[in-house]
Design an enzyme around this catalytic site. Structure first.
Site, PDB file in Angstrom:
ATOM      1  N   THR A 206      -8.924   1.027  -9.751  1.00  0.00           N
ATOM      2  CA  THR A 206      -8.442  -0.207  -9.140  1.00  0.00           C
ATOM      3  C   THR A 206      -8.648  -1.371 -10.105  1.00  0.00           C
ATOM      4  OG1 THR A 206      -8.987   0.683  -6.983  1.00  0.00           O
ATOM      5  CG2 THR A 206      -8.715  -1.690  -7.089  1.00  0.00           C
TER       6      THR A 206
ATOM      7  N   SER B 245     -10.202  -0.536   0.953  1.00  0.00           N
ATOM      8  CA  SER B 245     -11.306  -1.510   0.856  1.00  0.00           C
ATOM      9  C   SER B 245     -10.902  -2.718   0.024  1.00  0.00           C
ATOM     10  CB  SER B 245     -12.538  -0.870   0.215  1.00  0.00           C
ATOM     11  OG  SER B 245     -12.978   0.218   0.981  1.00  0.00           O
TER      12      SER B 245
ATOM     13  N   GLN C  47      -3.846   8.286  -3.500  1.00  0.00           N
ATOM     14  CA  GLN C  47      -4.257   7.461  -2.365  1.00  0.00           C
ATOM     15  C   GLN C  47      -4.371   8.262  -1.074  1.00  0.00           C
ATOM     16  OE1 GLN C  47      -5.847   4.243  -2.995  1.00  0.00           O
ATOM     17  NE2 GLN C  47      -3.946   4.174  -4.168  1.00  0.00           N
TER      18      GLN C  47
ATOM     19  N   ASN D 174      -6.144   4.517  -6.997  1.00  0.00           N
ATOM     20  CA  ASN D 174      -7.280   5.055  -6.243  1.00  0.00           C
ATOM     21  C   ASN D 174      -8.436   5.437  -7.167  1.00  0.00           C
ATOM     22  OD1 ASN D 174      -8.756   5.571  -3.972  1.00  0.00           O
ATOM     23  ND2 ASN D 174      -8.107   7.693  -3.814  1.00  0.00           N
TER      24      ASN D 174
ATOM     25  N   GLY E  69     -13.757   0.819  -5.286  1.00  0.00           N
ATOM     26  CA  GLY E  69     -13.835   1.523  -3.997  1.00  0.00           C
ATOM     27  C   GLY E  69     -14.492   0.624  -2.955  1.00  0.00           C
TER      28      GLY E  69
ATOM     29  N   ARG F 233       0.841  -1.187   0.000  1.00  0.00           N
ATOM     30  CA  ARG F 233       0.000   0.000   0.000  1.00  0.00           C
ATOM     31  C   ARG F 233       0.879   1.240   0.000  1.00  0.00           C
ATOM     32  NH1 ARG F 233      -5.094   1.736  -1.070  1.00  0.00           N
ATOM     33  NH2 ARG F 233      -6.121   2.825   0.624  1.00  0.00           N
TER      34      ARG F 233
END
Ligand code: GLY
Length: 580
Positions: free
Chosen positions: A390, A462, A429, A410, A483, A114
């Site tokens: 994503t 998520s 992000q 994002n 999302g 991440r």
């Protein structure tokens, strides 16, 4: 870059406007299945399988499996191609998560690559002097960028598990960037929708717009020359140049020139983190999913546990009894998400408690068969202080090793900012953090200090790469884009496959609902029967009909070892299998 191997409202009018923007954003993220359905049929085989939301990326994964690569090689090659041909949703300027399963010891673990807030980030960096959140500050331009983790993560995956040389795994992406690829219809629609933004950005315009400034139409050839140069260097240097060499210097210089916060030291300090999965047993299987800093696993698994004891099949797939209880369980889980979830290095996330018997019993005890409650009624006892950018890839190889990999920039086209001449489109992000408690982000999600911005902190996600293991072997590899709908879509397709025993293709095509507690709206895809929608309204749900905004990529291993997979019709991906 190093690899860490330890586990561990504003006024009502403003609020409504923001909600509207969120829903518009969702509409921009994913298109109606009817308008863009060009999906391939679910394919079957036994020699390995790749499912992604891009046919070109799936082809690259299959090319690598055919060349003798394993699941890690194929997943990395597929993700790198996504960053070239589907850069609005994935790329080296972003980050992601992966779940890895090794058949040799039946072990699953999670890989966290991440993005991280840069050292100079602060909790109020997206607020003005009056403490109001500045519109667009966390989503556009270089200040919206978190330190990218994707290359570090892919390199780790390959280094730890790959069989083929790194340069061979990078080759399909490099070839497509350098020699060009035929613009897929999905990309053409994303170019048309975001034309104004692309025109403002010469580095994107040069790749994606024609000489007259119109978007490349579907079927024309697109080349990514600057990105090809960067991929060439990456093929040669692995992750070194990007995090501590010439590429790092170029990214940091562009950031500094244009007001961004990411420095060379931030890049050099980036760490991939190996984490234990969050796991439950479900109807005789083990379901593994992504732990914090993703909320995906805990929300998904809490809802699965809540629903496990209910007679879902006797309720029926598109029944009001099932969908009402699903919505209720989601409202509880998303309320918990907002209250207590964030980067576990900064805030204690009670994952075990979130999926515990006590929490599950409490949520079930709260169910009212004929009514929904108001916002304050949800959350399992935690204090509440008050197709997107994503892409998902599911891979399995002939040995039964599997990778469930979700990558992201994002929102669609990320920050819209490209680092100098590197061709690297950077993520936004930073918007996945809470810019101010109670103020919704681009996805309408709210949160607390648990997910406030802090230097070196990872924003709550998520993304829910998930694996189902039965009798020591992979049964399902699944994940999604979209999302917060990542969680609800993954959950429903999983239930459709495991409980309703649908074929993967029927499962991804089945109509879905979404509820994320706030906004207090139950969203339904358009083909639910009006009588069902009325029955949900009778129970007190405020309903809304919307086009699909999630895309699930799933593969299922049958009891006979046959692989069946399906790419979601909302994007134009494919599932492809190798025959033995
Ligand atoms: N950027 C989408 C997510 O991580 O949830």
């Amino acid at each position: 870059m190093s690899i860490l191997r330890s586990g561990p409202l504003r006024a009502a009018a403003d609020f409504r406007l923001r909600l509207r923007l969120c829903f518009n954003l969702w509409l921009g993220l994913a298109l109606p299945a009817t308008a863009e359905a060009a999906s391939s049929p679910a394919t079957s085989g036994t020699g390995g399988m790749v499912v992604s939301d891009s046919a070109l990326a799936t082809e690259a994964g299959i090319e690598i499996l055919r060349a003798g690569g394993d699941a890690a090689d194929a997943a990395v090659a597929t993700a790198l191609v996504l960053g070239v041909v589907q850069n609005f949703a994935s790329g080296l300027g972003g980050g992601g998560f992966a779940l890895v399963f090794r058949q040799t010891d039946s072990r699953a673990y999670a890989l966290d690559f991440r993005e991280v807030a840069p050292a100079a980030a602060s909790a109020t960096m997206f607020q003005d002097s009056a403490g109001l959140v500045i519109a667009g500050a966390s989503t556009r331009g270089p200040r919206a960028v978190g330190v990218p983790g994707e290359l570090a993560g892919l390199f780790f995956l390959h280094h730890r598990h790959g069989k083929l040389p790194w340069a061979q795994v990078v080759a399909p992406a490099l070839r497509l960037a350098r020699d060009g690829f035929v613009c897929p219809p999905l990309l053409a629609t994303r170019l048309e929708r975001h034309l104004a933004d692309l025109k403002l950005n010469p580095a994107l315009a040069v790749d994606f717009l024609t000489a007259t400034g119109t978007p490349h139409p579907s079927g024309t050839v697109i080349k990514r020359r600057a990105l090809a140069g960067t991929l060439q260097e990456i093929a040669r240097t692995g992750a070194d140049s990007f995090y501590r060499g010439a590429l790092a210097d170029r990214i940091a210089a562009a950031m500094s020139n244009e007001g961004g916060l990411v420095t060379r030291a931030d890049l050099e300090g980036y760490k991939v983190i190996e984490r234990p999965t969050v796991s439950i047993s479900y109807h005789g299987r083990t379901v593994h999913s992504m732990p914090p800093p993703s909320s995906g696993g805990a929300v998904l698994l809490q809802v699965l546990r809540v629903l496990e004891a209910l007679p879902l099949t006797s309720y029926g797939l598109s029944s009001v009894a099932y969908l009402h209880r699903l919505a209720e369980a989601l409202k509880h889980a998303f309320a918990d998400r907002a209250a207590v979830m964030g980067d576990p290095a900064f805030t204690e996330v009670p994952v075990a408690r979130l999926v515990s018997d006590a929490t599950v019993d409490k949520v079930r005890g709260h169910f009212r068969a004929y009514a929904t409650g108001s916002r304050a009624d949800y959350g399992a006892g935690f204090t509440l202080p008050l197709d997107s950018g994503t892409s998902h890839v599911s891979v399995i190889d002939a040995d039964g090793d599997a990778i469930s990999l979700t990558t992201t920039v994002n929102t669609t086209w990320g920050s819209g900012w490209v680092a100098g001449q590197t061709g690297l489109l950077m993520n936004n992000q930073m918007d996945d953090f809470v810019a101010k408690p109670g103020v919704p982000n681009a996805f309408g999600l709210i949160g607390t200090a648990a997910n406030a911005i802090a230097p070196f902190k990872r924003p709550l996600s998520s993304m829910s790469p998930t694996l189902v293991v039965r009798d020591g072997k992979i049964e399902v590899v699944i994940g999604a884009s979209g999302g917060p709908t990542i969680i609800t879509a993954t959950l429903q397709v999983l239930i459709d496959v495991l409980d309703f025993e649908l074929d993967p293709r029927a499962a991804v095509e089945a109509q879905r609902i979404h509820h994320q507690w706030v906004p207090e709206v139950l969203t339904l895809e358009p083909e639910f029967a009006p009588t069902l929608v009325d029955a949900l309204r009778d129970r007190g749900h405020t309903t809304r009909t919307d086009l699909r905004f999630s895309a699930v990529q799933v593969l299922v291993v049958g009891r006979d070892g046959r692989l069946r997979g399906a790419a979601d019709p909302s994007k134009q991906g494919t599932a492809a299998a190798l025959r033995p």
